[in-house]
Structures are given as structure tokens and as C-alpha cells.
Design a protein around this motif. Structure first.
Motif, short mmCIF file in Angstrom:
data_model
loop_
_atom_site.label_atom_id
_atom_site.label_comp_id
_atom_site.label_asym_id
_atom_site.label_seq_id
_atom_site.Cartn_x
_atom_site.Cartn_y
_atom_site.Cartn_z
N GLY A 148 37.25 33.65 40.18
CA GLY A 148 38.25 34.57 40.71
C GLY A 148 37.76 35.52 41.56
N LEU A 149 36.38 36.10 41.23
CA LEU A 149 35.63 36.88 41.89
C LEU A 149 35.26 36.47 43.21
CD1 LEU A 149 34.19 39.67 42.45
CD2 LEU A 149 32.14 38.48 41.15
N PHE A 150 34.71 34.87 43.47
CA PHE A 150 34.65 34.26 44.69
C PHE A 150 35.60 34.21 45.34
CE2 PHE A 150 34.28 30.10 46.62
CZ PHE A 150 33.37 30.29 47.56
N LEU A 151 36.99 33.82 44.90
CA LEU A 151 37.96 33.65 45.90
C LEU A 151 38.39 34.91 46.21
CD1 LEU A 151 40.07 31.16 43.50
CD2 LEU A 151 38.65 30.77 45.41
N SER A 152 38.20 36.08 45.76
CA SER A 152 38.56 37.60 45.92
C SER A 152 37.41 37.75 47.24
CB SER A 152 38.40 38.39 44.82
OG SER A 152 38.70 39.74 45.42
N VAL A 153 36.32 37.68 47.10
CA VAL A 153 35.26 37.90 48.30
C VAL A 153 35.55 36.96 49.48
CG1 VAL A 153 33.10 37.92 48.78
CG2 VAL A 153 33.91 38.61 46.48
N THR A 154 35.78 35.97 49.23
CA THR A 154 35.87 34.84 50.54
C THR A 154 37.58 34.60 50.79
OG1 THR A 154 36.02 32.87 48.82
CG2 THR A 154 33.89 33.35 49.41
N HIS A 155 38.15 34.88 49.95
CA HIS A 155 39.91 34.91 50.52
C HIS A 155 40.05 33.17 50.77
CE1 HIS A 155 40.13 39.03 51.29
NE2 HIS A 155 38.79 39.11 51.95
N LEU A 156 39.55 32.59 49.86
CA LEU A 156 39.73 30.91 49.93
C LEU A 156 41.07 30.94 48.86
CD1 LEU A 156 36.21 29.44 49.87
CD2 LEU A 156 37.89 29.38 51.43
N MET A 157 42.16 31.26 49.18
CA MET A 157 43.41 31.29 48.23
C MET A 157 43.69 29.61 48.19
SD MET A 157 43.55 34.07 46.95
CE MET A 157 42.16 35.20 47.71
N ASN A 158 43.42 28.63 48.72
CA ASN A 158 43.84 27.47 48.45
C ASN A 158 43.13 26.89 47.08
OD1 ASN A 158 41.16 27.22 49.72
ND2 ASN A 158 41.59 25.25 50.61
N LEU A 159 42.17 27.64 46.51
CA LEU A 159 41.64 27.23 45.14
C LEU A 159 42.30 27.94 44.15
CD1 LEU A 159 37.96 26.72 46.40
CD2 LEU A 159 39.81 25.07 45.92
N THR A 160 43.21 28.88 44.38
CA THR A 160 43.78 29.48 43.50
C THR A 160 44.16 28.79 42.20
OG1 THR A 160 44.26 31.41 44.96
CG2 THR A 160 45.57 31.54 42.97
N SER A 161 44.73 27.69 42.41
CA SER A 161 45.27 26.90 41.27
C SER A 161 44.03 26.40 40.17
CB SER A 161 46.05 25.64 41.72
OG SER A 161 45.14 24.83 42.24
N VAL A 162 43.05 26.24 40.88
CA VAL A 162 41.75 26.00 40.03
C VAL A 162 41.29 27.24 39.06
CG1 VAL A 162 39.42 25.43 39.93
CG2 VAL A 162 40.91 24.40 41.65
N HIS A 163 41.44 28.23 39.54
CA HIS A 163 41.24 29.60 38.97
C HIS A 163 42.07 29.54 37.83
CE1 HIS A 163 40.72 33.81 38.06
NE2 HIS A 163 41.65 33.98 38.67
N ILE A 164 43.54 29.46 38.13
CA ILE A 164 44.51 29.72 37.13
C ILE A 164 44.48 28.48 36.08
CG2 ILE A 164 46.99 29.61 36.93
CD1 ILE A 164 47.34 30.74 39.69
N HIS A 165 43.91 27.32 36.22
CA HIS A 165 44.05 26.33 35.28
C HIS A 165 42.88 26.56 34.46
CE1 HIS A 165 47.27 24.24 37.83
NE2 HIS A 165 47.22 23.54 36.76
N LEU A 166 41.80 27.05 34.93
CA LEU A 166 40.45 26.95 34.40
C LEU A 166 41.04 28.30 33.28
CD1 LEU A 166 37.45 26.93 36.75
CD2 LEU A 166 37.96 25.57 34.77
N ASN A 167 41.35 29.24 33.49
CA ASN A 167 41.65 30.61 32.72
C ASN A 167 43.00 30.12 31.53
OD1 ASN A 167 39.95 32.61 33.41
ND2 ASN A 167 41.09 32.59 35.25
N LEU A 168 43.90 29.46 31.91
CA LEU A 168 45.20 28.98 31.07
C LEU A 168 44.65 27.92 30.16
CD1 LEU A 168 48.06 29.92 33.25
CD2 LEU A 168 47.01 31.22 31.31
#
Length: 128
Positions: A20-40
């Protein structure tokens, strides 16, 4: 089994938070689903399952508990890596692999659900 699931859940938690931090810094929002799935599916679901296994020891002594653990923890990483590789390369085969990983994860979750429904009854409350 409960303790093992809670330990692996916190591993998914730190990976999800760092991603999530990496996505926030790099703005690679196409990986948001990975972040969400890892957390949920990683952190939250496995932590709750681990607590249930710990609170209701009859759950962790079943073959369904072992199937749940292995299917969930094989399917989820396969799904996550395949989504990352699909997003990075745009090779459709990786999305098929992600679907296969998702099905494996769902089978593990179904083992957990069946285990809970079969093995927790009204007498389980007296153990708490």
C-alpha cells in the motif's frame, strides 16, 4: 493451526501495508486489487480463522483445517503474483493463472466454512 494462521496473517499484513505504501508513492493504482486482496484474504480472513481455530480447538483437529490452511496459502500467493505479473507484462496467461489461484483460495475458504458449520454447535459455547 490457530497460532500458525495468526502468524501467517501478520506476514500478509506487513506485505499488504508495504505494498500500500509502495502504491501510494508510485501511483501504480493498477495493483490496488493486490493490496486489497492481501489485506482482506491474507491478513483479516486468516487472522479471524486463526482466532476461531484457537477458540474452538475441535476445528483445528480436522482434515478440513489442514486443507483450508494449504489451499488458502497456496492459492492466495499464486493469485497475487499472477495479477502483478499480468499487470506488468499484459500477458493474458497470467490472468488465467490468477483465476486458478483464486479458485484454489476459494476451495480453501469452502473447507473452512464447511469445518465451522459441521463442528461448531450449541455445545461449543460452553468451552468459552
Amino acid at each position: 493451526m490457530g497460532i500458525r494462521l495468526m502468524k501467517i496473517a501478520v506476514i500478509y499484513f506487513i506485505i499488504g501495508v508495504l505494498l500500500g505504501l509502495f502504491l501510494s508513492v508510485t501511483h501504480l493504482m493498477n495493483l490496488t486489487s493486490v493490496h486489497i486482496h492481501l489485506n482482506l484474504l491474507g491478513w483479516t480472513s486468516l487472522a479471524i480463522a486463526g482466532l476461531l481455530y484457537h477458540l474452538f480447538p475441535m476445528l483445528e483437529r480436522t482434515p478440513a483445517a489442514r486443507w483450508h490452511f494449504w489451499l488458502h496459502n497456496i492459492g492466495l500467493p499464486v493469485m497475487m503474483f499472477a495479477i502483478v505479473l499480468g499487470a506488468a507484462t499484459e500477458i493474458p496467461t497470467f490472468y488465467l493463472l490468477a483465476t486458478i489461484g483464486g479458485v484454489i483460495t476459494i476451495l480453501g475458504i469452502l473447507c473452512f466454512i464447511i469445518n465451522v458449520l459441521r463442528n461448531i454447535d450449541h455445545t461449543a459455547n460452553s468451552q468459552l
